[in-house]
Design an enzyme around this catalytic site. Structure first.
Site, PDB file in Angstrom:
ATOM      1  N   SER A 149      47.862  -0.394  55.486  1.00 23.48           N
ATOM      2  CA  SER A 149      47.912  -2.092  54.921  1.00 23.48           C
ATOM      3  C   SER A 149      46.895  -2.396  55.492  1.00 23.48           C
ATOM      4  O   SER A 149      45.641  -2.108  55.011  1.00 23.48           O
ATOM      5  CB  SER A 149      49.837  -2.253  55.138  1.00 23.48           C
ATOM      6  OG  SER A 149      50.101  -3.439  54.242  1.00 23.48           O
ATOM      7  N   HIS A 150      48.045  -3.969  55.735  1.00 26.31           N
ATOM      8  CA  HIS A 150      46.634  -4.649  56.021  1.00 26.31           C
ATOM      9  C   HIS A 150      45.929  -4.968  57.314  1.00 26.31           C
ATOM     10  O   HIS A 150      45.616  -5.987  57.310  1.00 26.31           O
ATOM     11  CB  HIS A 150      46.948  -6.275  55.683  1.00 26.31           C
ATOM     12  CG  HIS A 150      48.500  -6.660  56.285  1.00 26.31           C
ATOM     13  ND1 HIS A 150      49.868  -5.718  56.990  1.00 26.31           N
ATOM     14  CD2 HIS A 150      48.655  -7.364  57.408  1.00 26.31           C
ATOM     15  CE1 HIS A 150      50.266  -6.774  57.082  1.00 26.31           C
ATOM     16  NE2 HIS A 150      49.891  -7.450  57.858  1.00 26.31           N
TER      17      HIS A 150
END
Length: 550
Positions: A149-150
């Site tokens: 993800s981030h």
């Protein structure tokens, strides 16, 4: 304790902050995890297994073992259709994809990979699974998304989506996690594997055009006619992520005025500005990480960005700059349920326990039911799939909602669709989401919120997870009587992995992160900044006492 904002926050990433990609990839192959060390074991958090090869928390052994465990899980569940696999742009994603394909091919799993080696957003994988499985009872498909993800560039991630298209539930991830760790403990002797070249050429490995399939179907969930008719000027920043080539295709397919700010892909993510802690993190809800797009806000009627796997959104408006994620989610709920006349009138609004209480107020005014669950999008999957939910969201800028006709779109978070929705609502209302939020606070009150993050060891995180209402020895919160103390979510009675304390004008929740070695305190007040500070201080006192208990 409180969040310490680094003096480097918001500054351009430079040499010392950039990962050495060659060393990172070398460590992926050369370092072996010790299953006796807790942080080196396979561990599925709220959305898959994540870690870095440097500390042996995400290495080749993990990926080989997890993939073999998924193959075994599929057999136990009778899942014998194709498996869709997508990757993001993190440096460890390609090596992990290659390792996974070696195991999938050796196990005879029909595997659909992206056409031309294209990167694939998380929602495109969920969409592909659901479209393939529509109307089927047997031969069902599932999927893998290789993404952290981030998270920072030195991280890798690996998550499994079963035939319902969403993040796997705890029963599935618990089974896969246990089997993967057993395989590692056994020296990977029971992992079936063939060389990557053979796996790529295997009859079971085929290409799938995720990009065309996903983009071509977006018209069923977003009103592009309204956007085009209003001449809305849009700016999109992929933040170097998996949707990097999706935005220009969207502009072309729907003939809308959409400019891609940058299509640069760099595994160091050296084009980013540093996040709150001075690290590179592709978080579209962070004003520090979003400095580039915020600086361009006056060039567009609406601008937006997505994180690396494009399952989170960030909205930038001329009126406000970066719209806080909870503000935008409240506006989205209000807009969608007023403008989607074909949606199920009985369908509920889903939110996590740490999302804004403004969503509660908006939902109540709409006459809809609120479905409040623990952190993790997996709790919305079944409801989105069967129509009990038309909208599901979590506080960290993650959401998905139904098609215009009320049918399911994706059952995993989709950053692209909420981003495009901001253009639709601007087109149809003549006002951007920042302005629309001002209408909400005029009618429903103006909350102020804060989120505190601090380092936490595995032991400390475990203590917070087990915090119970009986341990909360206070009867008032920031001068008001406490209405509720929750350790289970009201919507589904599932443990929230922490505690939530609620009073009439504010609340706080404390819980450990499922993917990072930190804990988080969320707090919100409808009485202003001073009241919020008291909430946060009292929450920190409770957390500090909990961490000191033996």
């Amino acid at each position: 304790m409180s969040t310490h904002i680094s003096p480097l926050a918001g500054q351009p990433a430079k040499g010392p902050q950039l990962v050495d990609v060659a060393k990172l990839v070398a460590a992926y192959y050369s370092l072996r995890p010790d299953p006796v060390v807790p942080v080196q074991r396979v561990s599925f958090g709220t959305s898959g297994h994540r870690g870095t090869s440097f500390d042996k928390s995400f290495n080749e052994a993990h990926v080989l073992a997890i993939t073999q465990a998924i193959c075994l899980y599929r057999r136990t569940q009778g899942i014998d259709g194709p498996l869709f696999i997508g990757i993001d742009t993190h440096a460890l994603s390609v090596p992990a994809f290659e390792s996974a394909l070696e195991v999938l091919a050796a196990n005879g799993v029909e595997t659909l990979i992206a056409k031309g080696g294209e990167y694939t957003p998380t929602p495109a994988v969920s969409h592909a699974i659901l479209v393939y499985n529509r109307g089927r009872k047997t031969g069902l498909a599932d999927g893998i998304v290789v993404t952290p993800s981030h998270n920072p560039p030195d991280n890798g991630g690996f998550k499994y989506n079963p035939p319902n298209g969403g993040p796997a539930d705890t029963d599935a991830t618990g089974w896969i996690q246990a089997k993967a760790n057993a395989l590692i403990e056994g020296g990977l002797k029971n992992v079936r594997r063939i060389a990557f070249d053979r796996a790529r050429r295997a009859a079971t490995t085929r290409e799938h055009d995720f990009l065309s399939a996903y983009v071509g179907d977006l018209g069923s969930v977003i009103d592009f006619d309204a956007i085009r008719a209003a001449g809305i000027r849009m700016g999109a920043d992929p933040l170097g992520g998996a949707g990097v080539h999706y935005w220009s295709r969207i502009a072309e397919r729907y003939n809308v005025d959409l400019t891609v700010v940058s299509e640069e892909v760099d595994p160091t993510f050296g084009f980013m500005t540093l996040d709150w802690d001075g690290r590179v993190r592709m978080d579209p809800s962070s004003p520090y990480a979003m400095r580039r797009l915020i600086g361009l806000k006056d060039r567009y009627d609406i601008a937006f960005a997505c994180d690396t796997d494009h399952d989170r959104h960030g909205i930038v408006t001329p009126s406000e700059g970066l719209v806080p994620s909870n503000h935008y989610l409240a506006v989205a709920v209000d807009y969608l349920f007023r403008n989607r006349g074909r949606w199920n009138l009985a369908a509920a609004v889903g939110k996590t326990v740490v999302s804004s209480a403004m969503i509660d107020r908006v939902t109540a005014r709409l006459g809809r039911k609120l479905y409040e669950v623990p952190v993790g999008f997996k709790w919305f999957v079944d409801g989105l799939l069967d129509g009990r939910l038309s909208f599901g969201c979590e506080e960290s800028a993650g959401a998905s909602f139904c098609r215009i006709d009320g049918a399911v779109w994706t059952t995993d978070k989709d950053g692209i669709v909420p981003a495009l929705l901001s253009a639709e609502m601007t087109a149809r209302s003549g006002r951007d989401p920042g302005e629309l939020y001002r209408d909400l606070i005029r009618d429903l009150g103006a909350p102020v919120a804060d989120r505190v993050e601090a380092p936490a060891t595995a032991e400390e995180k475990e203590k917070l997870t087990k915090l119970s209402p009986q341990q909360i020895q206070i009867t008032e919160l920031a001068g008001e009587p406490i209405d509720k103390v929750l350790d289970r979510a009201p919507g589904n009675d599932a443990p929230i992995g922490g505690i939530k304390v609620i009073a009439a004008s504010g609340w706080f929740a404390a819980r450990p992160s499922g993917t990072e070695n930190i804990y988080k305190i969320y707090a919100e007040s409808f009485r202003g900044v001073n009241h919020l500070r008291i909430l946060v201080r009292e929450a920190q006192d409770i957390v500090d006492r909990a961490l000191q208990e033996r």
